[in-house]
Scaffold this motif. Structure first.
Motif, PDB file in Angstrom:
ATOM      1  N   VAL A  21       0.848  -1.199   0.000  1.00 21.85           N
ATOM      2  CA  VAL A  21       0.000   0.000   0.000  1.00 21.85           C
ATOM      3  C   VAL A  21       0.882   1.247   0.000  1.00 21.85           C
ATOM      4  O   VAL A  21       0.655   2.187  -0.758  1.00 21.85           O
ATOM      5  N   ARG A  25       0.970   3.853  -3.012  1.00 26.55           N
ATOM      6  CA  ARG A  25       0.591   5.222  -2.662  1.00 26.55           C
ATOM      7  C   ARG A  25       1.639   6.193  -3.203  1.00 26.55           C
ATOM      8  O   ARG A  25       1.304   7.227  -3.775  1.00 26.55           O
ATOM      9  N   PRO A  32      -5.857   5.520  -1.136  1.00 31.71           N
ATOM     10  CA  PRO A  32      -6.847   4.506  -1.517  1.00 31.71           C
ATOM     11  C   PRO A  32      -8.277   5.035  -1.363  1.00 31.71           C
ATOM     12  O   PRO A  32      -8.538   5.900  -0.529  1.00 31.71           O
ATOM     13  N   ASP A  35     -10.487   0.656   1.915  1.00 35.63           N
ATOM     14  CA  ASP A  35      -9.599  -0.150   2.751  1.00 35.63           C
ATOM     15  C   ASP A  35     -10.519  -0.991   3.616  1.00 35.63           C
ATOM     16  O   ASP A  35     -11.142  -0.477   4.552  1.00 35.63           O
ATOM     17  N   VAL A  44      -7.252  -3.231  -0.339  1.00 33.13           N
ATOM     18  CA  VAL A  44      -7.084  -1.795  -0.433  1.00 33.13           C
ATOM     19  C   VAL A  44      -7.156  -1.459  -1.916  1.00 33.13           C
ATOM     20  O   VAL A  44      -6.495  -2.110  -2.733  1.00 33.13           O
ATOM     21  N   PHE A  46      -7.231   1.462  -5.104  1.00 33.07           N
ATOM     22  CA  PHE A  46      -6.887   2.792  -5.613  1.00 33.07           C
ATOM     23  C   PHE A  46      -7.665   3.055  -6.895  1.00 33.07           C
ATOM     24  O   PHE A  46      -7.807   2.153  -7.734  1.00 33.07           O
TER      25      PHE A  46
END
Length: 130
Positions: A21, A25, A32, A35, A44, A46
Motif C-alpha cells: 500500500v 501510494r 486509496p 480499505d 485496499v 486505488f
C-alpha cells in the motif's frame, strides 16, 4: 454478440499489504478509495483514472512465493499513456521516487517502461506509436 466491456479493475495479491500500500501510494500519488477487511482477505483499492481500479489483496493464509510471469496466470499489468511524452513523465516520476525500471523501450507497436512492485509483479507504462 454484445460489445466486450472495458476492464473495471485489476486485483493483485501481495505478501505484505502495508508495504505494498505504501509503495503504490508513492507510485500513484493518491490515497486509496477503499480499505476493507472482508474476513477472507483484506483489500485496499486505488482509483487510477479512466474509471479503472487497482486493488491490493492481502490474505491471512497467503502462500509464499515470488511472482513469475513464466508461470500460468498473470504476465504483467500495463497502464496506458497517451503518448511518448507522458511515458517520459512517468520515467522521470519513477526516477524521482528511486523506483528501479528498465528505461523506455521503443518498438514498432509502441513504447514501454517496465518496473516491478515489492512482490516482483511486472508492471508497465505503455504508449502507442506516434
Amino acid at each position: 454478440m454484445p460489445e466486450f466491456p472495458a476492464v473495471t479493475h485489476v486485483a493483485l495479491t501481495v505478501t505484505d499489504l502495508p508495504a505494498s500500500v505504501a509503495w503504490y501510494r508513492r507510485l500513484l500519488g493518491t490515497e486509496p478509495v477503499l480499505d476493507e477487511d472482508t474476513g477472507p482477505f483484506h483489500h485496499v483499492v486505488f482509483a487510477i483514472g479512466g474509471g479503472m481500479l487497482l486493488g491490493l489483496h492481502g490474505f491471512p493464509d497467503a502462500r509464499p512465493g515470488e511472482f513469475d510471469e513464466r508461470r500460468a496466470g498473470l504476465d504483467h499489468v500495463a497502464f496506458t499513456c497517451a503518448d511518448r511524452a507522458e511515458l517520459d513523465g512517468w520515467r522521470k516520476h519513477l526516477d524521482d521516487l528511486d523506483i528501479p525500471h528498465g528505461g523506455i523501450v521503443d518498438a514498432h507497436y509502441g513504447s514501454g517502461l517496465s518496473l516491478r512492485d515489492p512482490d516482483n509483479i511486472a508492471l508497465e507504462f505503455f504508449a502507442p506509436p506516434s
